[in-house]
Enzyme design. Structure first.
Site, PDB file in Angstrom:
ATOM      1  N   SER A 233       1.096  -0.927  -0.024  1.00 13.85           N
ATOM      2  CA  SER A 233       0.041  -0.102   0.067  1.00 13.85           C
ATOM      3  C   SER A 233       0.819   1.224  -0.128  1.00 13.85           C
ATOM      4  O   SER A 233       2.017   1.108   0.617  1.00 13.85           O
ATOM      5  CB  SER A 233      -1.001  -0.005   1.338  1.00 13.85           C
TER       6      SER A 233
ATOM      7  N   TYR B 206      -2.589  -1.118  10.305  1.00 19.52           N
ATOM      8  CA  TYR B 206      -2.577  -1.369   8.975  1.00 19.52           C
ATOM      9  C   TYR B 206      -1.174  -0.541   8.520  1.00 19.52           C
ATOM     10  O   TYR B 206      -0.468  -1.298   7.644  1.00 19.52           O
ATOM     11  CB  TYR B 206      -3.529  -0.241   8.112  1.00 19.52           C
TER      12      TYR B 206
HETATM   13  C1  BGC Z   1      -6.195   1.745   1.893  1.00 21.21           C
HETATM   14  C2  BGC Z   1      -7.447   2.443   1.547  1.00 21.21           C
HETATM   15  C3  BGC Z   1      -6.926   4.102   1.200  1.00 21.21           C
HETATM   16  C4  BGC Z   1      -5.550   3.903   0.622  1.00 21.21           C
HETATM   17  C5  BGC Z   1      -5.100   5.573   0.231  1.00 21.21           C
HETATM   18  C6  BGC Z   1      -5.075   1.939   0.951  1.00 21.21           C
HETATM   19  O1  BGC Z   1      -4.030   1.054   1.269  1.00 21.21           O
HETATM   20  O2  BGC Z   1      -6.535   0.309   2.094  1.00 21.21           O
HETATM   21  O3  BGC Z   1      -8.360   2.473   2.518  1.00 21.21           O
HETATM   22  O4  BGC Z   1      -7.889   4.793   0.791  1.00 21.21           O
HETATM   23  O5  BGC Z   1      -4.675   3.238   1.069  1.00 21.21           O
HETATM   24  O6  BGC Z   1      -4.978   6.205   1.792  1.00 21.21           O
END
Ligand code: BGC
Length: 270
Positions: A155, A168
């Protein structure tokens, strides 16, 4: 690019009953790969995804497995080998969010997210690496050929801190170094390991944001390219990393984010 080498390759895509994983499994299936649709909870979504692939002329199976559970991951791979004889590609995608301010975050919210997003990727990549090595011993590939590929779903939050989402962000920061370290360790064995880091992609995980017009406008301020991404944007990069077209790419992260990682706040500030 035709990706002709993907034809009949066996690909496991974890967390592929919805969202980015679903787009990956459909796209790889449409390119001729034999795909494994994996889900943790919703059999109905998994079944619907598999049927869509089959209707489009693709081949696949459906396997339930929670990637944070070691026995489930071992079964995911053994059921795949039973069905297709081998595994060539792992797209380690399954992931989740359980958002909370740091002060209120419970140990359970921390453990669940780290368990699926980071430990899950450890378990799946370890199983894949072991199998790739075993397969190569049984059928040695030609000298320069890669014996297997892994694409880890990260991410933009592997580099962008994210208040209110520390579980996360920590899990994805971990995925970045998991991927790089694996690539360093496994490249001599001819295993390719890379990652993709999506930005804001329209899926169920962030529906609360893109389905609200005010929040969407705020989100677009963080995206220089001024559009929210689609799951297909990610699937196309995953297909490239899965194919031999990217053979010299090792330990790389591709940020697919419309420029979200470019510090857009600095465009007219700083
Ligand atoms: C998340 C999303 C978020 C995006 C940008 C992703 O990894 O799961 O919820 O919108 O990152 O912030």
């Amino acid at each position: 690019m035709s990706y002709s080498d993907l034809k009949n390759k066996v690909a496991i895509i974890t967390g592929s009953s919805s969202g980015i994983g679903q787009a990956c499994v459909e796209y790889l299936g449409s390119l001729g790969a034999k795909v494994v649709v994996n889900y943790a909870r919703s059999e109905e979504e998994g079944q619907a995804t598999l049927e869509k692939i089959q209707k489009a002329g693709g081949t696949g199976i459906l396997v339930q497995a929670d990637v944070s559970n070691e026995a489930d991951v071992q079964r995911l791979f053994s059921e795949t080998v039973e069905a297709f004889g081998r595994v060539d590609i792992l797209v380690s995608n399954a992931g989740m969010q359980k958002d909370s301010s740091f002060l209120d975050m419970s140990l359970d919210e921390w453990n669940k997210v780290i368990g699926v997003n980071l430990t899950g990727q450890f378990l799946c990549t370890r199983e894949a690496a072991r199998l790739f090595v075993k397969q190569a011993k049984n059928t040695p590939p030609s000298e320069d050929a890669c014996i297997g590929k892994m694409i880890l779903m990260s991410s933009v939050h592997d580099v962008i801190p994210w208040a209110g989402h520390v579980n996360y962000a920590a899990s994805k920061g971990g995925v970045l170094m998991l991927m790089k370290t694996l690539s360093q360790e496994l490249a001599p064995m001819k295993i390719r390991v890379n990652a993709v880091s999506p930005g804001a992609i329209k899926t169920a995980i962030n529906e609360e944001v893109w389905s609200d017009s005010e929040k969407s406008q705020e989100l677009l301020k963080l995206i220089p390219y001024k559009r929210i991404g689609t799951a297909l944007d990610i699937a196309k990069a995953v297909a490239w990393l899965s194919s031999d077209d990217s053979d010299y790419v090792n330990g790389a992260t591709i940020y697919i984010d419309g420029g979200m990682t470019l510090y857009p706040g600095f465009a007219d500030n700083g």
